[in-house]
Design a protein around this motif. Sequence first.
Motif, mmCIF file in Angstrom:
data_model
loop_
_atom_site.group_PDB
_atom_site.id
_atom_site.type_symbol
_atom_site.label_atom_id
_atom_site.label_comp_id
_atom_site.label_asym_id
_atom_site.label_seq_id
_atom_site.Cartn_x
_atom_site.Cartn_y
_atom_site.Cartn_z
ATOM 1 N N LEU A 252 -14.318 11.952 -16.560
ATOM 2 C CA LEU A 252 -13.525 11.729 -17.763
ATOM 3 C C LEU A 252 -13.323 10.240 -18.011
ATOM 4 N N ASN A 253 -12.977 9.504 -16.954
ATOM 5 C CA ASN A 253 -12.740 8.065 -17.093
ATOM 6 C C ASN A 253 -14.011 7.305 -17.463
ATOM 7 N N LYS A 254 -15.138 7.938 -17.241
ATOM 8 C CA LYS A 254 -16.419 7.365 -17.643
ATOM 9 C C LYS A 254 -16.683 7.609 -19.135
ATOM 10 N N GLY A 255 -15.864 8.477 -19.747
ATOM 11 C CA GLY A 255 -16.044 8.771 -21.163
ATOM 12 C C GLY A 255 -16.950 9.945 -21.441
ATOM 13 N N LEU A 256 -17.326 10.691 -20.378
ATOM 14 C CA LEU A 256 -18.218 11.849 -20.550
ATOM 15 C C LEU A 256 -17.354 13.098 -20.770
ATOM 16 N N PHE A 257 -16.874 13.274 -21.980
ATOM 17 C CA PHE A 257 -15.866 14.281 -22.271
ATOM 18 C C PHE A 257 -16.366 15.710 -22.063
ATOM 19 N N GLU A 258 -17.538 16.005 -22.580
ATOM 20 C CA GLU A 258 -18.043 17.385 -22.474
ATOM 21 C C GLU A 258 -18.290 17.777 -21.022
ATOM 22 N N PHE A 259 -18.848 16.853 -20.247
ATOM 23 C CA PHE A 259 -19.131 17.121 -18.836
ATOM 24 C C PHE A 259 -17.831 17.357 -18.075
ATOM 25 N N SER A 260 -16.845 16.509 -18.301
ATOM 26 C CA SER A 260 -15.575 16.659 -17.580
ATOM 27 C C SER A 260 -14.881 17.960 -17.983
ATOM 28 N N GLN A 261 -14.948 18.322 -19.252
ATOM 29 C CA GLN A 261 -14.325 19.569 -19.695
ATOM 30 C C GLN A 261 -14.958 20.760 -18.995
ATOM 31 N N MET A 262 -16.269 20.725 -18.869
ATOM 32 C CA MET A 262 -16.969 21.812 -18.191
ATOM 33 C C MET A 262 -16.504 21.941 -16.739
ATOM 34 N N ILE A 263 -16.306 20.803 -16.074
ATOM 35 C CA ILE A 263 -15.884 20.814 -14.665
ATOM 36 C C ILE A 263 -14.472 21.367 -14.535
ATOM 37 N N PHE A 264 -13.546 20.916 -15.387
ATOM 38 C CA PHE A 264 -12.163 21.398 -15.302
ATOM 39 C C PHE A 264 -12.099 22.897 -15.590
ATOM 40 N N GLU A 265 -12.832 23.338 -16.610
ATOM 41 C CA GLU A 265 -12.801 24.753 -16.970
ATOM 42 C C GLU A 265 -13.423 25.605 -15.863
ATOM 43 N N ARG A 266 -14.386 25.050 -15.174
ATOM 44 C CA ARG A 266 -14.996 25.775 -14.062
ATOM 45 C C ARG A 266 -13.976 26.006 -12.948
ATOM 46 N N ILE A 268 -10.740 26.192 -13.339
ATOM 47 C CA ILE A 268 -9.759 27.164 -13.823
ATOM 48 C C ILE A 268 -10.309 28.579 -13.722
ATOM 49 N N ASN A 269 -11.582 28.743 -14.023
ATOM 50 C CA ASN A 269 -12.185 30.079 -13.937
ATOM 51 C C ASN A 269 -12.141 30.629 -12.522
ATOM 52 N N VAL A 270 -12.301 29.738 -11.545
ATOM 53 C CA VAL A 270 -12.271 30.175 -10.144
ATOM 54 C C VAL A 270 -10.843 30.462 -9.696
ATOM 55 N N SER A 271 -9.906 29.612 -10.092
ATOM 56 C CA SER A 271 -8.514 29.777 -9.660
ATOM 57 C C SER A 271 -7.576 29.464 -10.821
ATOM 58 N N PRO A 272 -7.212 30.436 -11.646
ATOM 59 C CA PRO A 272 -6.387 30.193 -12.836
ATOM 60 C C PRO A 272 -5.004 29.636 -12.535
ATOM 61 N N ASP A 273 -4.511 29.812 -11.312
ATOM 62 C CA ASP A 273 -3.172 29.320 -10.970
ATOM 63 C C ASP A 273 -3.176 27.886 -10.455
ATOM 64 N N TYR A 274 -4.349 27.302 -10.310
ATOM 65 C CA TYR A 274 -4.459 25.929 -9.798
ATOM 66 C C TYR A 274 -4.026 24.961 -10.902
ATOM 67 N N PRO A 275 -2.941 24.193 -10.715
ATOM 68 C CA PRO A 275 -2.400 23.366 -11.811
ATOM 69 C C PRO A 275 -3.302 22.195 -12.222
ATOM 70 N N ASP A 276 -3.966 21.569 -11.255
ATOM 71 C CA ASP A 276 -4.584 20.266 -11.514
ATOM 72 C C ASP A 276 -5.608 20.234 -12.645
ATOM 73 N N PRO A 277 -6.519 21.205 -12.747
ATOM 74 C CA PRO A 277 -7.495 21.117 -13.842
ATOM 75 C C PRO A 277 -6.859 21.208 -15.232
ATOM 76 N N TYR A 278 -5.684 21.841 -15.322
ATOM 77 C CA TYR A 278 -4.977 21.841 -16.607
ATOM 78 C C TYR A 278 -4.538 20.418 -16.951
ATOM 79 N N PHE A 279 -4.111 19.690 -15.928
ATOM 80 C CA PHE A 279 -3.787 18.275 -16.153
ATOM 81 C C PHE A 279 -5.039 17.519 -16.602
ATOM 82 N N GLY A 280 -6.184 17.832 -15.975
ATOM 83 C CA GLY A 280 -7.430 17.179 -16.361
ATOM 84 C C GLY A 280 -7.748 17.394 -17.830
ATOM 85 N N LEU A 281 -7.547 18.629 -18.305
ATOM 86 C CA LEU A 281 -7.810 18.917 -19.723
ATOM 87 C C LEU A 281 -6.776 18.234 -20.621
ATOM 88 N N MET A 282 -5.552 18.144 -20.125
ATOM 89 C CA MET A 282 -4.527 17.414 -20.876
ATOM 90 C C MET A 282 -4.939 15.950 -21.045
#
Length: 857
Positions: A252-266, A268-282
Amino acid sequence: MGKCLLSVAMIVKNEEHNIRRLLESIKDIVDEIVVVDTGSTDKTPKIVKEYTDKLYFHPWKGDFSEARNNSLRYPTCEWVIILDADEEVKEDFKGIRRFLQNLPEEINTVYLPTLSYLDWDLKKTEIATTPRVFRNGTVKYKNIVHNQAVYKGEVVHAPFTIYHYGYIWTRKLREKKYNRTRNLILRHLENKNINPIERIYYLVQLYKTESISKYKHRKHEVGLKTLNEINKIQKIPAIGLEFLFLFGLDILNKGLFEFSQMIFERAINVSPDYPDPYFGLMALYEKKEDLENQYKYAKQFLEKLEYAEKNPEKFEWTVVGFKYKAAAHTIMAKYSILKRNAEDFKYHIKNVCKIAPKTGENIKKFLKTIFKHLSEVDDIKFLKDIKSTVEFLLDYMKENNIKIDIWNVIYLFLDNKIVIEGIEDFVETRFQKFVMKRLNENKDYLIDFAFKDLEEDINSIKEVLFLFKHFSENKERLLKILANLRKKFEGENRGIILSLIGDTYLKLGNFNAAISSYKKAIELNQFISVFIKPVLDDLKTKLDKEIDGTFEELLNYYGKLKELIYEMKAEKKELSYLNLISDSDYAKYVAALNTENLKRKERLLSNIQNIKDFPFYYYRFAKIFEEKGNYKRAYLLHVKACEENPKIGDLSFGKYEYDGLYLNSNPNFGSETDEIVWCKNISERFSGFGVINPIRMWKKSKKFLYAYPYPTNESIKIAKERRKKSVKNWPFDIDKDYLTEIITRLKDKKIRFLDEKVPKSLLDEFSILEDEESTTIFGITFLNQYPDLTIPSNVEKGAFIYLQPDFEDKDDIVWYNPEIRIIKTTSQIIKDFEFLGYRVVEIVPQNYFRTIIFERY
């Protein structure tokens, strides 16, 4: 096995700075303390002996698992807890004894949360849950670093937190630990027999280890390699979720928005209760400036974080999000501003202020963000509703010595007659001091702000006139100031000041002194006698202090070419809120000129009492309606501006005043109901040379845009002639190289020229003749002059140059060109040619120009 319930097993080396803290925290909780020392050279063994006699020595063999397994030989209790010297437990940890006593026999392993402190202030933290308590004899460790427990039987999670200080390092400790850990992991990864899950585990550990090094490229190389390994096996181990979040932030800090979104959503799909990737999307949507989605994911992040706080034992990997909690509340506060929800704003602001000091987040950065968004609010009711919350913020900032610029918000409140308590503690600039004085004393401070020292700072007649106009103290003091200023000026200028002294005496009723001053003024400045003699004549008839003096005549003369007789020197922000220190029309007008807020600009101008004091008043009002897109109202106001001040009719050239005498035609196309797409005073850029109306609209017919008023051919011809004599650099002159390129593409020695002539030197260079019967045609301004495309019947090919603005840019200079009256889109021009039986061969662009090259089908 002995009868005791709980043993602690530790391996240590040179931990004298840590170990007492741990041993003190567990001594009353465990029944047995077992410590294996792997080679200490400090006081560690001596300290250990104060707490236990079960101290054993075992040589370090470069393998954490080997050392850990050795320590498990000595405990005698039913349960063994694994702790390190850089950890401790708190009072509530005593509950673990009852918890263990009540466990069924099939449970052999207990996971406990570890909260790691990341800074010396113990504010930044992260949390992870790992297996820590085992039935004696049911566990062994493997791997040489970041050793993993291999245990038997069923597991359970328990909410007894271990506090870890090992990530708070000095630079020396950091480098030492980095080198040791990295080398051990690399050695372990050389083992080709490790399974894919274990390999990912150690790659993630290497990735985290590289994050503390100065070699950023190593970290990112490992990150990409780890992601590749995860993709290979299509399975994400627990520690892989933590990696996805951390690497997603790097991406994300590199500016690769689509790639980072894919990683965060991945993740969340594995563990929906994991808070951190929601912060990443925020964070992702914060970079995209998408507040709706920032809010969406901040809300989910806080919900998941609350769950993790209540159930830390359910997370078998590190939860980093605890240290970002205040950031999420900041997003929520921003959103509550957008939605004008005062209660939510209050709730989230108080959470930001409460949480940030605990997590170590940058409260100053958060408050800057909040105040920036508050400064954009134009809802008076909402401002009133959040007044107490803003006052709370000011108190908080004062108590915590937080210094940021809050005055954009304070100005906003005061401008809407909402007084905020506590702002006196944030006064820094001279202007802010005057704002406070105005609040406390209700005095006009315009002159005080304009001149620090009246007699020292005033050095021009225009400044003297400004002083005279706006001086709000008693006339006696004004007389004294004018008398002193008179000494600074010579000749005619001194005469002007004497005339103003005469005006002052007149208002005081001292008629003899007034007459004497006026006569002296005439002696020094014969020119102003035309202003003074009528006053003297009136005084001969009647001695009345209500007689008008000379000031207004002087002001009109010296200020007639200027929007303001005096332009105050100050920062734009201060000028935009000048009305906060003065109720004068001047303060309102200057504030209106400098504010960006159209609603406020209109309000300030509407509150001006003496419109005639401002020769550009209606022009400024017209500009407001331009920006609003109310072009019809803007047009009427622009005309009014020119009627009231004819100088506005030629802003760029300053020669041709507005007189209303412009020849326009009424074309047979268009109607009153046609949409207006543009309206301005075109003389802001180009003179109409007295024959083109400076006030123009562009209106939209079915096929093209047309100028309104629609100048006649003769008007355009005269304007061109006058322009060519007066203007050296005309932006619409066509570059000779461009003309050359177009003419050579026509590939003909005889060309018929429709309108503008091509330079003879260019024709001679290429041996081209002008021929009225040629089947090749060339036009330069034709398409911008005539609505209908007409081409002589014998024409086989040709080229037309035309002007076209950027239709999205309302400030494109093509709109202002007084010599054109038709604008067509290129697609419409192509249709016109096709209708006449011509095929467009090519379109050649250059700057504002397009050239369409065509030939008969």
